[in-house]
Design a protein around this motif. Sequence first.
Motif, PDB file in Angstrom:
ATOM      1  N   GLN A  32       0.836  -1.195   0.000  1.00 56.78           N
ATOM      2  CA  GLN A  32       0.000   0.000   0.000  1.00 56.78           C
ATOM      3  C   GLN A  32       0.875   1.251   0.000  1.00 56.78           C
ATOM      4  OE1 GLN A  32      -3.219   0.080  -0.571  1.00 56.78           O
ATOM      5  NE2 GLN A  32      -3.208  -2.152  -0.762  1.00 56.78           N
ATOM      6  N   THR A  33       0.296   2.400   0.263  1.00 59.77           N
ATOM      7  CA  THR A  33       1.026   3.656   0.149  1.00 59.77           C
ATOM      8  C   THR A  33       0.582   4.610   1.255  1.00 59.77           C
ATOM      9  OG1 THR A  33      -0.570   4.896  -1.192  1.00 59.77           O
ATOM     10  CG2 THR A  33       0.873   3.353  -2.367  1.00 59.77           C
ATOM     11  N   GLN A  34       1.260   5.734   1.341  1.00 58.38           N
ATOM     12  CA  GLN A  34       0.863   6.743   2.308  1.00 58.38           C
ATOM     13  C   GLN A  34      -0.510   7.341   1.996  1.00 58.38           C
ATOM     14  OE1 GLN A  34       3.369  10.380   2.239  1.00 58.38           O
ATOM     15  NE2 GLN A  34       4.215   9.619   0.317  1.00 58.38           N
ATOM     16  N   GLU A  35      -1.012   7.126   0.770  1.00 60.65           N
ATOM     17  CA  GLU A  35      -2.350   7.615   0.423  1.00 60.65           C
ATOM     18  C   GLU A  35      -3.429   6.937   1.262  1.00 60.65           C
ATOM     19  OE1 GLU A  35      -3.000  10.136  -1.471  1.00 60.65           O
ATOM     20  OE2 GLU A  35      -0.906  10.406  -2.061  1.00 60.65           O
ATOM     21  N   MET A  36      -3.114   5.786   1.859  1.00 63.24           N
ATOM     22  CA  MET A  36      -4.059   5.148   2.773  1.00 63.24           C
ATOM     23  C   MET A  36      -4.509   6.110   3.871  1.00 63.24           C
ATOM     24  SD  MET A  36      -4.648   1.903   2.033  1.00 63.24           S
ATOM     25  CE  MET A  36      -4.750   2.461   0.336  1.00 63.24           C
ATOM     26  N   PHE A  37      -3.644   7.042   4.228  1.00 62.17           N
ATOM     27  CA  PHE A  37      -3.909   7.945   5.349  1.00 62.17           C
ATOM     28  C   PHE A  37      -4.341   9.330   4.875  1.00 62.17           C
ATOM     29  CE2 PHE A  37      -0.501   5.038   7.041  1.00 62.17           C
ATOM     30  CZ  PHE A  37      -1.356   4.282   7.818  1.00 62.17           C
ATOM     31  N   ARG A  38      -4.957   9.399   3.717  1.00 62.50           N
ATOM     32  CA  ARG A  38      -5.380  10.705   3.193  1.00 62.50           C
ATOM     33  C   ARG A  38      -6.390  11.376   4.117  1.00 62.50           C
ATOM     34  NH1 ARG A  38      -9.161   8.776  -1.925  1.00 62.50           N
ATOM     35  NH2 ARG A  38     -10.344   7.155  -0.819  1.00 62.50           N
ATOM     36  N   HIS A  39      -7.228  10.592   4.814  1.00 60.48           N
ATOM     37  CA  HIS A  39      -8.203  11.177   5.731  1.00 60.48           C
ATOM     38  C   HIS A  39      -7.589  11.548   7.074  1.00 60.48           C
ATOM     39  CE1 HIS A  39     -11.319  10.147   2.913  1.00 60.48           C
ATOM     40  NE2 HIS A  39     -11.067   8.856   3.004  1.00 60.48           N
ATOM     41  N   GLN A  40      -6.422  11.022   7.369  1.00 59.39           N
ATOM     42  CA  GLN A  40      -5.759  11.344   8.632  1.00 59.39           C
ATOM     43  C   GLN A  40      -4.881  12.593   8.486  1.00 59.39           C
ATOM     44  OE1 GLN A  40      -6.227   7.862   7.631  1.00 59.39           O
ATOM     45  NE2 GLN A  40      -7.961   8.350   8.966  1.00 59.39           N
ATOM     46  N   LEU A  41      -4.332  12.817   7.304  1.00 58.94           N
ATOM     47  CA  LEU A  41      -3.518  14.020   7.099  1.00 58.94           C
ATOM     48  C   LEU A  41      -4.316  15.274   7.422  1.00 58.94           C
ATOM     49  CD1 LEU A  41      -1.422  13.306   3.889  1.00 58.94           C
ATOM     50  CD2 LEU A  41      -0.533  14.239   6.025  1.00 58.94           C
ATOM     51  N   SER A  42      -5.576  15.286   7.019  1.00 63.70           N
ATOM     52  CA  SER A  42      -6.420  16.437   7.315  1.00 63.70           C
ATOM     53  C   SER A  42      -7.171  16.256   8.622  1.00 63.70           C
ATOM     54  CB  SER A  42      -7.413  16.668   6.171  1.00 63.70           C
ATOM     55  OG  SER A  42      -8.219  15.509   5.955  1.00 63.70           O
ATOM     56  N   GLY A  43      -7.620  15.036   8.903  1.00 55.68           N
ATOM     57  CA  GLY A  43      -8.491  14.795  10.047  1.00 55.68           C
ATOM     58  C   GLY A  43      -7.802  14.863  11.387  1.00 55.68           C
ATOM     59  N   LEU A  44      -6.502  14.596  11.438  1.00 55.57           N
ATOM     60  CA  LEU A  44      -5.763  14.628  12.697  1.00 55.57           C
ATOM     61  C   LEU A  44      -4.929  15.899  12.852  1.00 55.57           C
ATOM     62  CD1 LEU A  44      -4.651  10.896  12.984  1.00 55.57           C
ATOM     63  CD2 LEU A  44      -6.421  12.070  14.311  1.00 55.57           C
ATOM     64  N   ALA A  45      -4.820  16.688  11.788  1.00 54.26           N
ATOM     65  CA  ALA A  45      -4.168  17.996  11.881  1.00 54.26           C
ATOM     66  C   ALA A  45      -5.261  19.051  12.117  1.00 54.26           C
ATOM     67  CB  ALA A  45      -3.407  18.282  10.585  1.00 54.26           C
ATOM     68  N   PRO A  46      -4.958  20.184  12.738  1.00 55.61           N
ATOM     69  CA  PRO A  46      -3.640  20.665  13.153  1.00 55.61           C
ATOM     70  C   PRO A  46      -3.243  20.272  14.573  1.00 55.61           C
ATOM     71  CG  PRO A  46      -5.225  22.412  13.436  1.00 55.61           C
ATOM     72  CD  PRO A  46      -5.994  21.232  12.881  1.00 55.61           C
ATOM     73  N   ALA A  47      -4.092  19.514  15.272  1.00 54.45           N
ATOM     74  CA  ALA A  47      -3.729  19.133  16.645  1.00 54.45           C
ATOM     75  C   ALA A  47      -2.472  18.276  16.658  1.00 54.45           C
ATOM     76  CB  ALA A  47      -4.882  18.390  17.307  1.00 54.45           C
ATOM     77  N   HIS A  48      -2.212  17.588  15.553  1.00 54.09           N
ATOM     78  CA  HIS A  48      -1.033  16.734  15.439  1.00 54.09           C
ATOM     79  C   HIS A  48      -0.289  17.105  14.160  1.00 54.09           C
ATOM     80  CE1 HIS A  48      -3.006  14.258  18.512  1.00 54.09           C
ATOM     81  NE2 HIS A  48      -4.095  14.376  17.767  1.00 54.09           N
ATOM     82  N   ARG A  49       1.013  17.045  14.213  1.00 56.11           N
ATOM     83  CA  ARG A  49       1.840  17.229  13.018  1.00 56.11           C
ATOM     84  C   ARG A  49       1.931  15.860  12.340  1.00 56.11           C
ATOM     85  NH1 ARG A  49       8.339  18.618  13.012  1.00 56.11           N
ATOM     86  NH2 ARG A  49       8.685  18.240  10.755  1.00 56.11           N
ATOM     87  N   VAL A  50       1.147  15.652  11.301  1.00 57.68           N
ATOM     88  CA  VAL A  50       0.988  14.334  10.699  1.00 57.68           C
ATOM     89  C   VAL A  50       2.031  14.128   9.602  1.00 57.68           C
ATOM     90  CG1 VAL A  50      -0.602  12.773   9.529  1.00 57.68           C
ATOM     91  CG2 VAL A  50      -1.480  14.397  11.227  1.00 57.68           C
ATOM     92  N   ILE A  51       2.754  13.011   9.697  1.00 55.08           N
ATOM     93  CA  ILE A  51       3.820  12.679   8.745  1.00 55.08           C
ATOM     94  C   ILE A  51       3.544  11.286   8.187  1.00 55.08           C
ATOM     95  CG2 ILE A  51       6.299  12.301   8.449  1.00 55.08           C
ATOM     96  CD1 ILE A  51       6.613  14.143  11.003  1.00 55.08           C
TER      97      ILE A  51
END
Length: 287
Positions: A32-51
């Motif tokens: 798989q790829t980091q695109e799996m977490f496309r909903h977490q990049l926005s959904g967990l930021a800005p409270a978390h610095r998502v990498i």
Amino acid sequence: MGELTTNDGVRLVYRDSGGEGVPLILLHGWGQTQEMFRHQLSGLAPAHRVITLDLRGHGVSDKPHHGYRVSRLAADVLGLVDQLGLDRFDALGWSMGVSVWWSFMDQYGTGRIRRFVAVDQPAAVAAVPWMSPEEQRESGAIFDVAGLLALGAALAGPDGDRVHHDFVRGMFSGDPDPEVLAFVAGQISSTPAHAGVPLLFDHCAQDWRDLLPRVDVPTLVIGCEGSHVEPGSQRFIAHEIPDARLHVFPASEANSHFPFLENPSAFNAVVDKFLSEEITPDHFATD
């Protein structure tokens, strides 16, 4: 997008949301790829610095003809952590990404990890002959050794595309959302057989049960009733990791190996709560 060149010359591509929150590094699963977490990049930021990161052989990162071992992937992640200058961060792994974090802990310790989230990964994927039936159930073994060898041969064979699709379909229960299934199937096509087959063998041959009692950071284990990974294996992991807590999504909320895609709002809420709240030992509980 950012780029990292590993110490063996491989270019890896990552995303960093930036911001002031505690860094949270998310590692994807096999094929798989980091695109799996496309909903977490926005959904967990800005409270978390998502990498997020495309591991070697995956996504848009380089696909060399060497280095397809979980231990090498962990070394690549260490290179990313060092390049970003992260002295303290939260770690989330899903599927094989959990194994990469376990390997990271095994080799480099947990001193830089603040909290750890393990999503839907067995402690041992392949049932080796010296495991008792009870140990095979606890570990969550999906294949026996012969089945693993047969799968690798099929993935490398002329009908590999169909085998990939069937493999992905088996990670969903019932009738999956066609868009989610198509997205996952599309992402897995980015990993060529020369990378995917040896890595799958190495990943599935690992047995992390001896490491679990040595995970000494606050840990959340996430399972899913509709996944091909038996939820009982996640209960075992949560029991073995000292003071770990456990969350199993019911099939009514997420019905596959991909709860972060099927129900991102519910998944993000569970992760955010764990990463954000004050934790003392008496807060931990397992099912």
